[in-house]
Scaffold this active site. Sequence first.
Site, PDB file in Angstrom:
ATOM      1  N   CYS A   1     -29.753  37.635  -5.116  1.00  0.00           N
ATOM      2  CA  CYS A   1     -28.683  37.223  -6.175  1.00  0.00           C
ATOM      3  C   CYS A   1     -28.744  35.947  -6.607  1.00  0.00           C
ATOM      4  CB  CYS A   1     -27.457  37.576  -5.429  1.00  0.00           C
ATOM      5  SG  CYS A   1     -25.964  37.728  -6.196  1.00  0.00           S
TER       6      CYS A   1
ATOM      7  N   HIS B   1     -28.489  43.098  -3.373  1.00  0.00           N
ATOM      8  CA  HIS B   1     -28.212  42.626  -1.899  1.00  0.00           C
ATOM      9  C   HIS B   1     -28.710  43.635  -0.915  1.00  0.00           C
ATOM     10  CE1 HIS B   1     -25.416  39.084  -2.685  1.00  0.00           C
ATOM     11  NE2 HIS B   1     -25.099  39.949  -3.711  1.00  0.00           N
TER      12      HIS B   1
ATOM     13  N   GLU C   1     -29.430  43.104   1.838  1.00  0.00           N
ATOM     14  CA  GLU C   1     -28.815  43.116   3.429  1.00  0.00           C
ATOM     15  C   GLU C   1     -27.682  44.317   3.737  1.00  0.00           C
ATOM     16  OE1 GLU C   1     -26.690  39.870   1.108  1.00  0.00           O
ATOM     17  OE2 GLU C   1     -28.705  41.015   0.978  1.00  0.00           O
TER      18      GLU C   1
END
Length: 601
Positions: free
Chosen positions: A401, A529, A531
Amino acid sequence: MKYILITGGVISGVGKGVISSSFGAILKCCGIEVTSIKIDPYINIDAGTFSPYEHGEVYVLDDGGEVDLDLGNYERFLNITLHRDNNITTGKIYQAVIEKERHGDYLGKTVQVVPHITDAIQEWVVRVAKIPVSESGKIPEVCIIELGGTIGDIESMAFVEAFRQFQFRVKRENFCVAHVSLVPQPRTTGEHKTKPTQSSVRELRGLGLSADIIVCRSEKPIGQDVKDKISNFCHVEPEQIISIPDLRSIYEVPVFMESHGIAEYLCKRLDLGVKPLPPMRKYMKQWIELTERIEHLKYEVNVALVGKYTRLEDSYTSITKALQHAANKIGYKMNIKFIEASNLEKAMLTEDPAAYHDAWHQLCKCDCVVVPGGFGKRGVEGKIEACKWCRMNNKPFLGICLGFQTAVIEFARNVLNLNDANSAECKENLEHPVIIDMPEHNTGDMGGTMRLGKRTTVFKPNVQSRIKRLYGNKEQIEERHRHRYEVNPKYIEDLEKNGLKFVGVDIDAERMEILELPSHPYYVAVQFHPEYLSRPMDPSPPFMGLILAAKDRLNSYFARGCKLSPREPQSDYYDSDDDLDHLTLKQATLYSTDETDGSST
């Protein structure tokens, strides 16, 4: 539908989220479809406008919901996909009731907390509990509800009253309460004190809810005499009191809880209709193997996380979990060094030389670097410095990001020689705004106006890409986003001519999503993102690539077709075959089952 309500006592932050997730993980291992709801009693509509220092990171769902980080635990533990309505806040409930009142749905009646607010809470829970959340598409059989905060908080009174009524609405055989309480152990006496737990359970009962299970959190295991005392004063059988001390990993919690017979109790208490369970070694196999793998990791990998909110590690919960998933899969123990981005800036050399040199020392010692997201201009120059150092020193790097955007800014400044290149978020009236805002996602309101949720990223055709290979050479992928700024299209051609390759774009080929430096061992940055979709058994590909590159194993991983060799885990976890044989014998003894009564040993 069966409901399990998780409440907390004494203090917050004792692990209700992990314990709620563990209840769900155990039931899923028994073949039961599970969903989860998190209740946050604050008045905010959602978590989107919070500073990470308030409640930790803001977790983003597929549908763009910005929610509490506990929903991330639910998704990781249960391997499910939740929705924005799985996070209830006081703000959402009051907003829904006020909208109905404005519409005239209450026919001129006085709108009150009881019954209108409490009814709205119950109706919300019943509706959301029926929404499928797993890949099977089946309607859940059990809904686990975590009530945030602690019993007695004025903010949560309406929710407690709603569930007092709810237990009669759905009947006792369909409703169960688990109360999580801290059992402190003062150093002055060295013994566990049960009075705080007694008080919180008494308060819970005074509000009309009786605990069926008491989960005692403590630093060290509590003894049987302490359990008996809690049982005596809290009106709960000793077998329904679970002691959970601090463990090495949160992924040990489901196995630890099930060793107390939780599945068997819940099946009887809620009449789940589950056949007699086999030995725990069979139905909890994946969790047992995961905890054993973590326990026997031999080698370490050191990761520097250069962030803006490092004073609270929960600000980066999903990233730290994704790093652990990847490292554990490959066979390494994760050591994360949190580095405050501001301390890497040149201005810090005069303001606080010790902090400056310490930050750079930590960065130089690491095996790889992660530069995560964030908002605002503070610390951006430090992140740019980290990007530059990784690029020039061939250090494996992953930008996420804002980390993606700072990598672009750094390259524009130092390779394209655009000295004042920057982001429109950090500075106005730039000569070279290489990062600009997206007008359609910036309406003036702050909440819920970014580019949010799962979006498709398309890999450019005929482009050699490490990250594409890590994703299995797919033509396109889907990942979750949360951003308001993007790469300025005017500079893309010049950036690519000088070696920075944008290998992934959005579905309209207008927004840059993934960048790579082909000449670098692993210099990858993504606008999304990754994750958020990492799972303990299925790590996120960008994080896998980072750890493999950090240990100089990425090329051999590619040579084997993106597969770890059969003997790799063994050589990483154990010294020899004899160690592995010894472990297997130990496991067989530890998880053996007494055939006379079926209880786990």
